[in-house]
Design a protein around this motif. Structure first.
Motif, short mmCIF file in Angstrom:
data_model
loop_
_atom_site.label_atom_id
_atom_site.label_comp_id
_atom_site.label_asym_id
_atom_site.label_seq_id
_atom_site.Cartn_x
_atom_site.Cartn_y
_atom_site.Cartn_z
N ILE A 319 0.98 -1.13 -0.02
CA ILE A 319 0.00 0.08 0.06
C ILE A 319 0.90 1.12 -0.06
O ILE A 319 0.66 2.18 -0.70
CB ILE A 319 -0.85 0.02 1.22
N LEU A 320 1.97 1.29 0.86
CA LEU A 320 2.95 2.45 0.85
C LEU A 320 3.50 2.44 -0.68
O LEU A 320 3.63 3.88 -1.09
CB LEU A 320 3.90 2.20 1.84
N SER A 321 3.52 1.30 -1.33
CA SER A 321 4.55 1.67 -2.69
C SER A 321 3.51 2.24 -3.29
O SER A 321 3.63 2.88 -4.52
CB SER A 321 4.84 0.21 -3.04
N VAL A 322 2.04 1.64 -3.56
CA VAL A 322 1.06 2.25 -4.30
C VAL A 322 0.87 3.81 -3.95
O VAL A 322 0.80 4.51 -4.95
CB VAL A 322 -0.27 1.57 -4.02
N LEU A 356 -1.62 -7.54 -8.46
CA LEU A 356 -0.40 -7.25 -9.05
C LEU A 356 -0.55 -5.99 -10.13
O LEU A 356 0.17 -5.14 -10.28
CB LEU A 356 -0.06 -8.61 -10.06
N MET A 357 -1.93 -6.24 -10.69
CA MET A 357 -2.15 -4.87 -11.42
C MET A 357 -2.23 -3.57 -10.65
O MET A 357 -1.85 -2.56 -11.29
CB MET A 357 -3.70 -5.29 -11.96
N PHE A 358 -2.65 -3.45 -9.47
CA PHE A 358 -2.47 -2.55 -8.75
C PHE A 358 -1.48 -1.77 -8.27
O PHE A 358 -1.09 -0.67 -8.50
CB PHE A 358 -3.48 -2.57 -7.38
N GLN A 363 -3.45 3.47 -10.96
CA GLN A 363 -4.57 4.29 -11.60
C GLN A 363 -5.80 3.37 -11.76
O GLN A 363 -6.81 4.06 -11.82
CB GLN A 363 -4.00 4.97 -12.89
N CYS A 364 -5.70 2.29 -11.95
CA CYS A 364 -6.68 1.20 -12.40
C CYS A 364 -7.67 1.35 -11.51
O CYS A 364 -8.82 0.91 -11.49
CB CYS A 364 -6.42 -0.03 -12.66
N ILE A 365 -7.26 1.49 -10.13
CA ILE A 365 -8.21 1.53 -8.87
C ILE A 365 -9.35 2.51 -9.17
O ILE A 365 -10.41 2.30 -8.88
CB ILE A 365 -7.43 1.61 -7.56
N MET A 383 -9.66 -9.34 -29.78
CA MET A 383 -8.62 -9.23 -30.52
C MET A 383 -7.68 -10.83 -29.98
O MET A 383 -6.82 -11.08 -30.38
CB MET A 383 -7.51 -8.09 -29.83
N ASN A 384 -8.33 -11.54 -28.90
CA ASN A 384 -7.94 -12.52 -28.57
C ASN A 384 -6.57 -12.63 -27.57
O ASN A 384 -5.81 -13.62 -27.70
CB ASN A 384 -7.89 -13.60 -29.70
N TRP A 385 -6.23 -11.64 -27.11
CA TRP A 385 -5.36 -11.39 -26.13
C TRP A 385 -5.69 -12.17 -24.99
O TRP A 385 -6.81 -12.06 -24.56
CB TRP A 385 -4.64 -10.09 -25.87
N PRO A 386 -4.70 -13.04 -24.38
CA PRO A 386 -5.16 -13.38 -22.96
C PRO A 386 -5.20 -12.45 -21.69
O PRO A 386 -4.61 -11.43 -21.77
CB PRO A 386 -4.00 -14.59 -22.70
N LEU A 387 -6.03 -12.82 -20.82
CA LEU A 387 -5.94 -11.91 -19.71
C LEU A 387 -4.79 -11.58 -18.96
O LEU A 387 -4.61 -10.54 -18.58
CB LEU A 387 -7.04 -12.62 -18.57
N LYS A 388 -3.76 -12.63 -18.99
CA LYS A 388 -2.51 -12.49 -18.41
C LYS A 388 -1.89 -11.44 -19.30
O LYS A 388 -0.98 -10.71 -18.51
CB LYS A 388 -1.86 -13.65 -18.51
N ALA A 389 -2.24 -11.09 -20.65
CA ALA A 389 -1.56 -9.84 -21.17
C ALA A 389 -1.84 -8.53 -20.81
O ALA A 389 -0.96 -7.98 -20.49
CB ALA A 389 -1.78 -9.99 -22.64
N VAL A 390 -3.13 -8.51 -20.17
CA VAL A 390 -3.48 -7.35 -19.39
C VAL A 390 -2.87 -7.02 -18.28
O VAL A 390 -2.59 -6.13 -17.75
CB VAL A 390 -5.24 -7.33 -19.40
N VAL A 391 -2.90 -8.24 -17.52
CA VAL A 391 -2.16 -8.20 -16.04
C VAL A 391 -0.83 -7.58 -16.21
O VAL A 391 -0.42 -6.99 -15.30
CB VAL A 391 -2.24 -9.71 -15.61
N SER A 392 -0.18 -8.25 -17.48
CA SER A 392 1.34 -7.89 -17.65
C SER A 392 1.54 -6.35 -17.98
O SER A 392 2.52 -5.67 -17.63
CB SER A 392 1.94 -8.77 -18.45
#
Length: 478
Positions: A319-322, A356-358, A363-365, A383-392
């Motif tokens: 949280i401090l890092s965020v 991990l995304m946060f 900003q996505c919060i 587009m058929n990108w996997p969810l993991k691509a968005v996580v990265s």
């Protein structure tokens, strides 16, 4: 005491103490008083009209503003709470007067949005003589309309001498902003005295530091408290400059506003609140540099944001890092944070992936549920990108779908359809996270054949889709 503000540059800005004639002093003492009395009279008239005509007048006003000026319904409704009328005779006469003096539709809309009281002013007896007088001040027609569209409150001033002084001052600011050098404005030579005189002098001081027109003129129009006084303003300005804020950015004005509003003791107390949560003084300074509003939140608000993220699954150090990376998230409400989490979980992300995304993109919060859903579904389902691509690369959730994501994805689909990228999608990051120029070099301009490059460029700019829509329209019409 005030340890937070001791960081930054050690340079000291000495604001000049300048002198001028007593006649100019008396003249400027009346400028804002006259302006305020004019606006008060307009507002009072609007209130009387609103009470007399009731809801009917407000409904007509909103409709008129939307249809005649092209304003959004939301803005029109806001204006209708300040001015209200049941017929279009008077507002029409005001708008026609502005058009006769060469103002464009967009300039007129800007003028009314900033100063709606003009719609109920007497066009012939009050506004026309002022416009005629100001036009005779030597500015070209385009300069004249630019000045008044940016600071329409000039038209509230009744006395000709005061009107000319204020008009010339704004003209100098606009001209100085177009120059490659930050020139000294002649009206910065005002003596110490009333708050009205201080406004002119302090705005001049900001201009000499390099504060641009787009940040300066709003202060002149509505933010009098920030540029009033002398000693407090001088002290606050010195501190903000020493902290290293860039005068050409809006963050400089934000920092000045915060420092001027808070006492040394208040700032120290806010620092202590953050220290209790685990931040160092240096951390607080870093957050303040990124987002000056950091020091305006109450202890309750700061602690609430911390606890909400803690409940969501983040550890204290995370949280401090965020917070340090994106201090704006401190302002998000508990509901906003919970809605973001619920939306992302509903889209198929696991809770670990959310955390991990946060951490990667705080900003996505605060992004809206509709926006995140639309962007994720486009990337994953279309587009058929996997969810993991968005996580990265969670920053893709903050990119504009229409202006950035879709145009680039159209190019990628075209290249795959031609067999120029193989059978697999390229990684998400090299497609969306790079600049436009880098994207064009990588996926558009590097191909042989002028026709192919032209076709890809047309797809990227959307000209192909516009042409296809036009063809369909013509076919349907025939």
């Amino acid at each position: 005491m005030f340890s937070l503000l001791l960081h930054g540059r050690s340079s000291v800005i000495e604001l000049q103490k300048l002198h001028n004639s007593s006649n100019l002093v008396k003249l400027l003492q009346n400028v804002f008083a006259l302006s305020n009395s004019y606006y008060s009279a307009s507002a009072a008239a609007a209130d009387d009209s609103s009470h007399r005509d009731g809801r009917k007048g407000k409904t007509f006003t909103v409709s008129y503003l939307v249809e005649s000026l092209g304003l959004t319904t939301k803005l029109a409704e806001s204006i209708s709470r300040k001015v209200s009328f049941e017929d279009k005779r008077n507002p029409d006469s005001v708008l026609n007067l502005f058009k006769s003096y060469g103002f464009t539709d967009s300039q007129i809309s800007s003028i009314i949005s900033i100063y709606p009281g003009l719609l109920i002013a007497d066009a012939e007896k009050s506004l026309a003589p002022k416009l005629q007088f100001l036009q005779s001040r030597g500015a070209s027609s385009s300069e004249h309309t630019e000045i008044l569209s940016k600071v329409p409150k000039i038209l509230a001033i009744e006395k000709k001498k005061a009107l000319s002084v204020y008009y010339d001052f704004v003209k100098e600011i606009i001209e100085a902003d177009k120059s490659s050098k930050f020139e000294t404005l002649c009206h910065s030579s005002l003596p110490e005295g009333s708050p009205q005189e201080n406004i002119i002098r302090n705005v001049s001081a900001l201009r000499e530091l390099g504060v641009p027109q787009k940040l300066l003129l709003p202060l002149l129009i509505s933010d009098h408290s920030l540029v009033c006084g002398e000693e407090k303003f001088k002290e606050s300005l010195k501190k903000v400059v020493e902290m290293g804020f860039d005068p050409t950015t809006s963050r400089f004005i934000q920092a000045l506003r915060v420092v001027q509003r808070l006492s040394n003791r208040s700032i120290e107390e806010k620092v202590e609140v953050y220290k209790k949560l685990g931040f160092s003084v240096g951390d607080v300074w870093g957050m303040f540099k990124k987002w000056p509003v950091t020091l305006t939140h109450s202890e309750k608000k700061i602690s609430q944001a911390f606890e909400t993220l803690k409940k969501s699954g983040l550890y204290e150090d995370e949280i401090l890092s965020v917070f340090k990376k994106f201090p704006q998230c401190i302002s998000y409400s508990e509901m906003t944070i919970e809605n973001s989490i619920g939306t992302l979980l509903g889209l198929g992300f696991s809770r670990d992936e959310l955390m991990l995304m946060f951490k990667r993109y705080p900003q996505c919060i605060g992004l809206s549920a509709e926006s995140m859903k639309k962007k994720t579904e486009f990337l994953v389902k279309e587009m058929n990108w996997p969810l993991k691509a968005v996580v990265s690369t969670p920053a893709v959730l903050g990119y504009s779908l229409e202006k950035r994501t879709v145009p680039r994805c159209n190019v990628i689909q075209a290249l795959m359809g031609k067999g120029l990228l193989g059978s697999e999608l390229p990684p998400l990051s090299p497609v969306l996270a790079i600049t436009d120029e880098a994207f064009l070099e990588k996926y558009v301009r590097n191909h042989d054949g002028k026709e192919l490059v032209a076709e890809l460029m047309a797809i990227f700019t959307g000209k192909t889709r516009k042409k296809q829509r036009k063809i369909r329209y013509n076919e349907e019409g025939s």
